[in-house]
Design a protein around this motif. Sequence first.
Motif, short mmCIF file in Angstrom:
data_model
loop_
_atom_site.label_atom_id
_atom_site.label_comp_id
_atom_site.label_asym_id
_atom_site.label_seq_id
_atom_site.Cartn_x
_atom_site.Cartn_y
_atom_site.Cartn_z
N ARG A 1 -8.70 2.64 5.59
CA ARG A 1 -7.96 3.70 6.28
C ARG A 1 -6.63 4.04 5.62
O ARG A 1 -6.18 5.17 5.67
CB ARG A 1 -7.68 3.27 7.71
CG ARG A 1 -8.85 3.42 8.62
CD ARG A 1 -8.39 3.13 10.02
NE ARG A 1 -7.19 3.89 10.31
CZ ARG A 1 -7.17 5.12 10.81
NH1 ARG A 1 -8.29 5.71 11.12
NH2 ARG A 1 -6.03 5.74 11.03
N GLU B 1 9.07 -0.95 11.31
CA GLU B 1 8.46 -2.12 10.68
C GLU B 1 9.07 -2.36 9.29
O GLU B 1 9.44 -1.40 8.59
CB GLU B 1 6.94 -1.88 10.52
CG GLU B 1 6.08 -2.33 11.70
CD GLU B 1 6.24 -1.50 12.96
OE1 GLU B 1 7.00 -0.51 12.96
OE2 GLU B 1 5.60 -1.85 13.98
N SER C 1 4.24 5.31 14.98
CA SER C 1 3.15 5.00 14.04
C SER C 1 3.72 4.64 12.66
O SER C 1 4.49 5.41 12.08
CB SER C 1 2.23 6.22 13.93
OG SER C 1 1.52 6.21 12.72
N LEU D 1 -0.63 12.08 14.49
CA LEU D 1 0.82 11.98 14.24
C LEU D 1 1.15 12.22 12.75
O LEU D 1 2.20 12.76 12.42
CB LEU D 1 1.36 10.64 14.71
CG LEU D 1 1.26 10.38 16.22
CD1 LEU D 1 1.61 8.93 16.55
CD2 LEU D 1 2.17 11.33 16.99
N LEU E 1 0.82 -1.23 0.00
CA LEU E 1 0.00 0.00 0.00
C LEU E 1 0.85 1.28 0.00
O LEU E 1 0.64 2.15 -0.85
CB LEU E 1 -0.99 -0.02 1.18
CG LEU E 1 -2.11 -1.06 1.05
CD1 LEU E 1 -2.85 -1.24 2.37
CD2 LEU E 1 -3.10 -0.67 -0.05
N ASP F 1 -1.20 -7.65 14.51
CA ASP F 1 -1.95 -8.26 13.39
C ASP F 1 -1.95 -9.79 13.44
O ASP F 1 -2.60 -10.43 12.60
CB ASP F 1 -1.40 -7.76 12.04
CG ASP F 1 -1.63 -6.27 11.85
OD1 ASP F 1 -2.45 -5.69 12.59
OD2 ASP F 1 -0.99 -5.68 10.96
#
Length: 432
Positions: free
Chosen positions: A94, A195, A169, A127, A27, A312
């Motif tokens: 989102r 991540e 985030s 953020l 994404l 997740d």
Amino acid sequence: MAEHLVVEGGTTLEGTIKIQGSKNGALPLLAATLLSDGRCTLSNVPDLKDIRTLLEIMSELGMSVDQRGPNTFSMRVTDETKSTARYELVSQMRASIYVLAPLLAKRGYAKVSLPGGCVIGLRPIDLHLKGLRALGAEIELDHGYVVARAPGGRLKGGRVFLGGPFGSSVGATANTLMAASLADGKSVIEGAACEPEVVELAHFLNRMGATITGIGTPRLVVTGVPSLGGARQSVIPDRIEAGTYMAAAAITGGDVTLEDVRMEHLGAVVDTFEKIGVRIEELDEETIRITRPGPIRPVRVTTLTYPGYPTDIQAQLASLLCLGEGISVVTEKIYPDRFMHLAELNRMGAEVMKEGASAVIKGVKVLKGTDVMASDLRAGAALVLAGLVAEGTTRVHRLYHVDRGYECIEAKLASLGAKIHRVKDAAVTRAA
Ligand code: EPZ
């Protein structure tokens, strides 16, 4: 028409499947192509509803997209006059907020519908806005839209700390990184998310001509460039899908080989699964075999930002622990309300209590099939896993959640021997 999955419990999964490209990795890469003046090509893009939604938003924003094979997309911006991402599309997903920074940095203006919360929690975007404001953006919230302007058409380098109440985030780091790549001067992002999906975005931006250092650390330094060119990249394997099928193998006591897996992205997951008695063998660099020689042992686990245990794969682990020999405690530190699956698991005979941001799971001997409802994509996957071992038939409703993140889940599980198929919901006729 809406669909549900019908799962007959009791088969042991055996065989080999290939892990899809990462949804959450693809994404931001797709959104980043809006920054480029050249042609970008992305391969190993999973065929998922969320990807199609973002491609639709990007087409409306002047991106011309060619599909070159089932998982390869080549794209180029052909019209930069439109900078509005509509509510009707953004409300479906989102992650549409990822178009905010590229539009603002490249076109000087962006109007993106506020994504709102969802069933896993409030999910604010403060953020994201903090990151963009630190780069000089003027932002207002107007009738449900974020309206952002770059004074003089260009953002300026700045310094920002992106840690929030639940850690750093992913989305805010990705948006700030994309914006800083085209800003004038140097930016420093502290408290950046680490991540693997953020790491891949940084590499992709560098391939397009950006200058980002500190990749994979909480301190990213970006020296803005005047323009970005074309680039190619293959999307990393989906660590969350891999974790889900690891749980599927483990819950059925099966023997499953997963291809296209990056073990280095799964450290905390492998550690937790090993603690509960799952054996994970690395057959080669990208292939792992999952078996469970003994019973499921209870565990205490807390979800954290990377490299901690991922939120997740929290629901899928909870399904597994429902059949553990003792009491497990699963604590959510990312989304304290992400526990909607617990009530559904209890309907299947599990004994789970929620205490604050923790699930206290008392292992039971059997789960029993019934009708259950997916509340989000991971909760849906968790219920499918429970259905694989439950006595009798489980029907998992609201399948559209699962389809957002899992490529043909029923075909993959059926190829491993599961008795599972997809059914269209019967039309409900109500009495007047
Ligand atoms: C990404 O969401 C993933 N989505 C999520 O995957 C994942 O659960 C999450 O990261 C955490 O790993 C995509 O990559 C598309 P965050 P994101 O900003 O970026 C709070 C799935 O199942 N926060 O890292 O939206 C937030 O509420 C999904 O595939 C703020 O307070 O997550 C949460 O508590 C669901 N203010 C925490 O930070 C902000 O401005 C981490 O959220 C932004 C976030």
